[in-house]
Design a protein around this motif. Structure first.
Motif, PDB file in Angstrom:
ATOM      1  N   CYS A   1       0.813  -1.198   0.042  1.00 49.44           N
ATOM      2  CA  CYS A   1       0.083   0.137  -0.126  1.00 49.44           C
ATOM      3  C   CYS A   1       0.847   1.238   0.022  1.00 49.44           C
ATOM      4  O   CYS A   1       0.534   2.227  -0.780  1.00 49.44           O
ATOM      5  CB  CYS A   1      -1.036  -0.050   1.136  1.00 49.44           C
ATOM      6  N   SER A   2       1.773   1.099   0.822  1.00 52.01           N
ATOM      7  CA  SER A   2       2.658   2.317   0.773  1.00 52.01           C
ATOM      8  C   SER A   2       3.466   2.597  -0.454  1.00 52.01           C
ATOM      9  O   SER A   2       3.515   3.930  -1.091  1.00 52.01           O
ATOM     10  CB  SER A   2       3.828   2.119   1.878  1.00 52.01           C
TER      11      SER A   2
ATOM     12  N   ASN B   1       1.109   3.979  -3.067  1.00 56.64           N
ATOM     13  CA  ASN B   1       0.753   5.434  -2.734  1.00 56.64           C
ATOM     14  C   ASN B   1       1.811   6.465  -3.300  1.00 56.64           C
ATOM     15  O   ASN B   1       1.492   7.659  -3.672  1.00 56.64           O
ATOM     16  CB  ASN B   1       0.621   5.932  -1.380  1.00 56.64           C
ATOM     17  N   SER B   2       2.915   5.962  -3.262  1.00 55.29           N
ATOM     18  CA  SER B   2       4.151   6.693  -3.623  1.00 55.29           C
ATOM     19  C   SER B   2       4.842   6.780  -4.938  1.00 55.29           C
ATOM     20  O   SER B   2       5.311   7.347  -5.473  1.00 55.29           O
ATOM     21  CB  SER B   2       5.150   6.873  -2.528  1.00 55.29           C
TER      22      SER B   2
ATOM     23  N   SER C   1      -9.257  11.010   0.218  1.00 55.39           N
ATOM     24  CA  SER C   1      -8.772   9.535  -0.042  1.00 55.39           C
ATOM     25  C   SER C   1      -8.586   9.239  -1.293  1.00 55.39           C
ATOM     26  O   SER C   1      -7.838   8.038  -1.662  1.00 55.39           O
ATOM     27  CB  SER C   1     -10.173   8.825   0.255  1.00 55.39           C
ATOM     28  N   THR C   2      -8.334  10.212  -2.313  1.00 52.86           N
ATOM     29  CA  THR C   2      -7.855   9.751  -3.506  1.00 52.86           C
ATOM     30  C   THR C   2      -6.340   9.745  -3.688  1.00 52.86           C
ATOM     31  O   THR C   2      -5.686  10.725  -3.023  1.00 52.86           O
ATOM     32  CB  THR C   2      -8.278  11.047  -4.744  1.00 52.86           C
ATOM     33  N   ILE C   3      -5.731   8.636  -4.132  1.00 53.09           N
ATOM     34  CA  ILE C   3      -4.342   8.776  -4.314  1.00 53.09           C
ATOM     35  C   ILE C   3      -3.938   8.962  -5.805  1.00 53.09           C
ATOM     36  O   ILE C   3      -4.574   8.884  -6.760  1.00 53.09           O
ATOM     37  CB  ILE C   3      -3.691   7.374  -4.151  1.00 53.09           C
TER      38      ILE C   3
ATOM     39  N   SER D   1      -4.295   6.320  -8.725  1.00 46.95           N
ATOM     40  CA  SER D   1      -5.596   5.995  -9.046  1.00 46.95           C
ATOM     41  C   SER D   1      -6.041   6.967 -10.243  1.00 46.95           C
ATOM     42  O   SER D   1      -7.130   6.648 -10.963  1.00 46.95           O
ATOM     43  CB  SER D   1      -6.322   5.919  -8.072  1.00 46.95           C
TER      44      SER D   1
ATOM     45  N   GLN E   1       0.634  15.805  -7.401  1.00 44.72           N
ATOM     46  CA  GLN E   1       0.551  15.624  -6.056  1.00 44.72           C
ATOM     47  C   GLN E   1       1.936  16.205  -5.562  1.00 44.72           C
ATOM     48  O   GLN E   1       2.993  15.941  -5.922  1.00 44.72           O
ATOM     49  CB  GLN E   1       0.550  14.043  -5.945  1.00 44.72           C
TER      50      GLN E   1
ATOM     51  N   THR F   1       4.836  16.400  -2.732  1.00 40.63           N
ATOM     52  CA  THR F   1       5.157  15.605  -2.004  1.00 40.63           C
ATOM     53  C   THR F   1       6.129  16.074  -1.031  1.00 40.63           C
ATOM     54  O   THR F   1       6.952  15.316  -0.003  1.00 40.63           O
ATOM     55  CB  THR F   1       6.056  14.426  -2.901  1.00 40.63           C
TER      56      THR F   1
END
Length: 204
Positions: free
Chosen positions: A21-22, A25-26, A106-108, A111, A182, A184
């Motif tokens: 998951c990590s 996301n990145s 909640s959006t990454i 996605s 995004q 960072t």
């Protein structure tokens, strides 16, 4: 012994899932570009072209420089510390068609593959705010590089606690292209603010 083996297997599975998951996301996609802007100055706007993936110039927060950049269409967003400007609305004098769409928290990044149906792109406005130095008016976007954690009454927690901003879609100045973005980083390794990094990728 059997119980220990089962618990060990479950723990390993949890670590794998959390790690996946990590990374999801990145981890940027191959077409994703990473950019850096030194926005440590409190008075300077850094104007950026998404198509060229580069800073095209800078301008001070004053009437002369703002007017000059408002007459140009070769930039899509500008950054001043944590503030953002898009080439749209009150920030343009040549009918540039930029703007920004904001996803929910909640959006990454990975996605997002297309502009959502019915997405509304917010243009820049002239905002008047009052602080310790009195009233100031500035043209800016509703998007920001970072968010500030706030108290229950809406006031900012001091010293500032920074939170990651949501994923955005920026429309280019010509109104034809769209880039997901995004942020960072806002602080460097030495905790100096204004060192901005972000991922961006063109979408349809």
């Amino acid at each position: 012994m059997k119980t220990k083996l089962i618990l060990s297997a479950l723990f390993s599975t949890m670590i794998f899932i959390l790690g996946s998951c990590s990374k999801e996301n990145s981890k940027p996609l191959p077409e994703t570009k990473e950019s850096y802007i030194n926005a440590t100055s409190k008075t300077t706007w850094h104007y950026f072209s998404l198509a060229e993936n580069k800073e095209v110039g800078t301008g001070e927060e004053n009437a002369t420089d703002n007017k000059a950049w408002a007459a140009r269409k070769d930039w899509d967003l500008a950054i001043n510390r944590y503030l953002i400007r898009t080439n749209s609305g009150a920030a343009t004098s040549v009918s540039a068609q930029g703007g920004v769409y904001t996803f929910d928290a909640s959006t990454i990044f990975t996605s997002v593959t297309a502009v959502p149906s019915g997405a509304t792109f917010i243009v820049d406005k002239s905002i008047t705010s009052e602080g310790m130095g009195g009233k100031t008016t500035m043209v800016k976007s509703n998007a920001t590089v970072i968010l500030f954690k706030k108290n229950n009454d809406g006031s900012m927690i001091m010293p500032p606690v920074y939170l990651q901003a949501p994923v955005y879609i920026f429309r280019t100045a010509d109104g034809k292209d769209y880039y997901k973005l995004q942020f960072t980083q806002y602080q460097n390794a030495n905790k100096v603010t204004g060192h901005v990094k972000f991922y961006s990728a063109k979408i349809k």
